[in-house]
Design a protein around this motif. Sequence first.
Motif, PDB file in Angstrom:
ATOM      1  N   LYS A  55       0.824  -1.206   0.000  1.00  0.00           N
ATOM      2  CA  LYS A  55       0.000   0.000   0.000  1.00  0.00           C
ATOM      3  C   LYS A  55       0.862   1.263   0.000  1.00  0.00           C
ATOM      4  N   ARG A  56       1.923   1.213   0.755  1.00  0.00           N
ATOM      5  CA  ARG A  56       2.776   2.402   0.919  1.00  0.00           C
ATOM      6  C   ARG A  56       3.524   2.740  -0.363  1.00  0.00           C
ATOM      7  N   TRP A  57       3.967   1.711  -1.119  1.00  0.00           N
ATOM      8  CA  TRP A  57       4.893   1.977  -2.209  1.00  0.00           C
ATOM      9  C   TRP A  57       4.440   1.517  -3.595  1.00  0.00           C
ATOM     10  N   LEU A  58       3.703   0.434  -3.702  1.00  0.00           N
ATOM     11  CA  LEU A  58       3.556  -0.212  -5.000  1.00  0.00           C
ATOM     12  C   LEU A  58       2.164  -0.171  -5.611  1.00  0.00           C
ATOM     13  N   CYS A  59       1.150   0.227  -4.863  1.00  0.00           N
ATOM     14  CA  CYS A  59      -0.209   0.216  -5.396  1.00  0.00           C
ATOM     15  C   CYS A  59      -0.510   1.448  -6.254  1.00  0.00           C
ATOM     16  N   GLY A  60      -1.255   1.202  -7.331  1.00  0.00           N
ATOM     17  CA  GLY A  60      -1.690   2.297  -8.181  1.00  0.00           C
ATOM     18  C   GLY A  60      -0.612   2.732  -9.155  1.00  0.00           C
ATOM     19  N   PRO A  61      -0.835   3.866  -9.845  1.00  0.00           N
ATOM     20  CA  PRO A  61       0.202   4.415 -10.728  1.00  0.00           C
ATOM     21  C   PRO A  61       1.316   5.016  -9.861  1.00  0.00           C
ATOM     22  N   VAL A  62       2.464   4.362  -9.820  1.00  0.00           N
ATOM     23  CA  VAL A  62       3.526   4.784  -8.914  1.00  0.00           C
ATOM     24  C   VAL A  62       4.762   5.307  -9.644  1.00  0.00           C
ATOM     25  N   LEU A  63       4.701   5.290 -10.982  1.00  0.00           N
ATOM     26  CA  LEU A  63       5.852   5.717 -11.781  1.00  0.00           C
ATOM     27  C   LEU A  63       5.457   6.915 -12.638  1.00  0.00           C
ATOM     28  N   THR A  64       6.327   7.920 -12.668  1.00  0.00           N
ATOM     29  CA  THR A  64       6.089   9.104 -13.491  1.00  0.00           C
ATOM     30  C   THR A  64       7.307   9.410 -14.346  1.00  0.00           C
ATOM     31  N   LYS A  65       7.100  10.227 -15.347  1.00  0.00           N
ATOM     32  CA  LYS A  65       8.211  10.654 -16.208  1.00  0.00           C
ATOM     33  C   LYS A  65       9.266  11.388 -15.398  1.00  0.00           C
ATOM     34  N   THR A  66       8.820  12.181 -14.460  1.00  0.00           N
ATOM     35  CA  THR A  66       9.763  12.916 -13.608  1.00  0.00           C
ATOM     36  C   THR A  66      10.649  11.957 -12.825  1.00  0.00           C
ATOM     37  N   MET A  67      10.069  10.865 -12.335  1.00  0.00           N
ATOM     38  CA  MET A  67      10.860   9.871 -11.603  1.00  0.00           C
ATOM     39  C   MET A  67      11.918   9.247 -12.498  1.00  0.00           C
ATOM     40  N   VAL A  68      11.534   8.918 -13.729  1.00  0.00           N
ATOM     41  CA  VAL A  68      12.496   8.313 -14.654  1.00  0.00           C
ATOM     42  C   VAL A  68      13.652   9.269 -14.899  1.00  0.00           C
ATOM     43  N   PHE A 447      -1.598  -9.051  -4.947  1.00  0.00           N
ATOM     44  CA  PHE A 447      -1.259  -7.868  -5.736  1.00  0.00           C
ATOM     45  C   PHE A 447      -1.075  -8.288  -7.185  1.00  0.00           C
ATOM     46  N   GLU A 448      -1.660  -7.525  -8.102  1.00  0.00           N
ATOM     47  CA  GLU A 448      -1.451  -7.814  -9.516  1.00  0.00           C
ATOM     48  C   GLU A 448      -1.614  -6.545 -10.345  1.00  0.00           C
ATOM     49  N   ASP A 449      -0.598  -6.255 -11.128  1.00  0.00           N
ATOM     50  CA  ASP A 449      -0.615  -5.111 -12.057  1.00  0.00           C
ATOM     51  C   ASP A 449      -1.031  -3.814 -11.374  1.00  0.00           C
ATOM     52  N   GLY A 450      -0.440  -3.592 -10.196  1.00  0.00           N
ATOM     53  CA  GLY A 450      -0.669  -2.333  -9.493  1.00  0.00           C
ATOM     54  C   GLY A 450      -1.872  -2.309  -8.582  1.00  0.00           C
ATOM     55  N   GLU A 451      -2.666  -3.392  -8.556  1.00  0.00           N
ATOM     56  CA  GLU A 451      -3.876  -3.428  -7.748  1.00  0.00           C
ATOM     57  C   GLU A 451      -3.720  -4.354  -6.546  1.00  0.00           C
ATOM     58  N   LEU A 452      -4.161  -3.875  -5.378  1.00  0.00           N
ATOM     59  CA  LEU A 452      -4.194  -4.718  -4.182  1.00  0.00           C
ATOM     60  C   LEU A 452      -5.457  -5.563  -4.233  1.00  0.00           C
ATOM     61  N   LEU A 453      -5.300  -6.877  -4.225  1.00  0.00           N
ATOM     62  CA  LEU A 453      -6.441  -7.778  -4.370  1.00  0.00           C
ATOM     63  C   LEU A 453      -6.923  -8.355  -3.036  1.00  0.00           C
ATOM     64  N   LYS A 454      -6.092  -8.302  -2.034  1.00  0.00           N
ATOM     65  CA  LYS A 454      -6.479  -8.723  -0.693  1.00  0.00           C
ATOM     66  C   LYS A 454      -6.128  -7.590   0.267  1.00  0.00           C
ATOM     67  N   ASP A 455      -7.106  -7.214   1.082  1.00  0.00           N
ATOM     68  CA  ASP A 455      -6.906  -6.087   1.997  1.00  0.00           C
ATOM     69  C   ASP A 455      -7.312  -6.541   3.393  1.00  0.00           C
ATOM     70  N   TYR A 456      -6.358  -7.098   4.127  1.00  0.00           N
ATOM     71  CA  TYR A 456      -6.654  -7.715   5.413  1.00  0.00           C
ATOM     72  C   TYR A 456      -6.903  -6.671   6.498  1.00  0.00           C
ATOM     73  N   THR A 457      -7.805  -7.003   7.407  1.00  0.00           N
ATOM     74  CA  THR A 457      -8.032  -6.162   8.576  1.00  0.00           C
ATOM     75  C   THR A 457      -7.134  -6.629   9.712  1.00  0.00           C
ATOM     76  N   PHE A 458      -6.900  -5.741  10.660  1.00  0.00           N
ATOM     77  CA  PHE A 458      -6.075  -6.100  11.804  1.00  0.00           C
ATOM     78  C   PHE A 458      -6.720  -7.218  12.615  1.00  0.00           C
ATOM     79  N   THR A 459      -8.041  -7.209  12.695  1.00  0.00           N
ATOM     80  CA  THR A 459      -8.737  -8.271  13.421  1.00  0.00           C
ATOM     81  C   THR A 459      -8.459  -9.628  12.792  1.00  0.00           C
ATOM     82  N   GLU A 460      -8.471  -9.700  11.473  1.00  0.00           N
ATOM     83  CA  GLU A 460      -8.168 -10.953  10.788  1.00  0.00           C
ATOM     84  C   GLU A 460      -6.744 -11.403  11.080  1.00  0.00           C
ATOM     85  N   VAL A 461      -5.822 -10.449  11.067  1.00  0.00           N
ATOM     86  CA  VAL A 461      -4.419 -10.775  11.358  1.00  0.00           C
ATOM     87  C   VAL A 461      -4.287 -11.348  12.767  1.00  0.00           C
TER      88      VAL A 461
END
Length: 484
Positions: A55-68, A447-461
């Motif tokens: 969630k912190r680093w890899l989800c969603g569009p995380v790369l930009t031209k400026t970063m490159v 996680f697949e192609d930028g999308e988080l597919l499992k989002d665990y709750t603390f209670t589940e953990v």
Amino acid sequence: MAQGPVDNIILLADCYKSSHYKAYPPGTTKLYAYFESRGGKFPYTVFFGLQYLLKRWLCGPVLTKTMVEEAKGVIDAVFKREDVFNEKGWNYILEHHGGRLPLRIKAIPEGTVLPTRNVLFTVENTDPAVPWITNFFETILVQTWYPMTVATNSHIFKQIIHHYASLTSDSTEFVEFMMHDAGYRGVSSVESAALGGAAHMISCKASDTVAGTSLLRKFYHLKGVGGFSTPSSEHSTVTTWGRDREAEAHRHMLEVYHQGDAGCVCDSYDIWKCLEETWGGELKEMVLERGKRGGCVYLRPDSGDPKEVVLRSLEALGKAFGTETNTKGYKMLPPCVRVIQADGINHHSLWAILEHIKKHGWSTTCAFFGAGAALLQQVDRDTQKCAYKVSYAEVNGEGVEVYKQPITDTGKNSKKGRLTLQHQDGKCVTVQSGKGDPAKDLLVTVFEDGELLKDYTFTEVQERAANVPSDFDVIEFLRSDAGR
């Protein structure tokens, strides 16, 4: 959380990773890697923290031209040459995937208690044009080692306390409050405090590392708080009153926090005088009255030999406040007063203290504990021998098993091929070389192609982490660990 010193995902990896895309065999289209604990201090691991990193680093569009552009300047300068940085590859991800990472990550559910030497998660590229991306993100993904190891560390602390409480007390209801996280100031960063503090809260509910609650609220759907504390004095709030007014300092603490629980540090000067004369004499009635209202005063030694100091503190308070004998045959202080030892606590000192007071006839639930460095900081990646290795590749359309077998250290042998984690004969085992049954695989795509597919709750953990391996003997573990 606020942004840190690194916001560019291309700079989340060891520098040499930037050179590897040219080093794989020509025609490589797939790299498949896995992460495991190869053994280490603890015989099992409590898996936790991957969701935060995703969630912190890899989800969603995380790369930009400026970063490159920024990364090209940095990497060119680092290597003092312009033929290393993979500008074409990063621009491909930007143009063909909108800045989302073409990766698939499968993992065991967070909170799972798993024997070591088993796969914990796998990573592979989903676009054959960028196979190098699988191993490029090893650096950040391997940092799962820290929350995972602290979660395991805390789990073991709880098992030690629970073992002795079961032997010496009529109830184990307070066990989850008997190990307090006092490590916030002793860790390397606020992020470490948040990750380690959250990991401790999986097994234990006592904590002053409130950053752990902040992380759980943001990344694990916690609604309330993960760890609880109580108003407590420190040496400065006692010693500013002066040596001759120490009793007044303690009285004041009880008056300004006149109901519920309160903690007081007692070793600013003469702890035995403090316990025997101040708490057992001058302030005794205040403590008893608080107890009638359901409150408890936790008296804290903070220096000396923990084993001897805790016992002598219990004896002093037992003499002043009286004791009762429980059905197990052990002495209990009245519920209005307890000792809390938070100096010099690690697994072995905790074991020594609990065994010592048990031998002297005390229920171990009369003493609570806190840990700082030993809980959150005295661990590293080698505590559980965490490693991330490529085990499968596809080169020119052919599948290739990838592994290492160093002749100088068989403990570093890596697994081969595609992996599944399965139940066999009542145990979890990792099946290698693609021979497992996908329908029985305990690894799930998170996680697949930028999308988080499992989002665990603390209670589940927490619910998963409540399990303890059936063959785990905490005392045998401590004995074997002491012999290393």
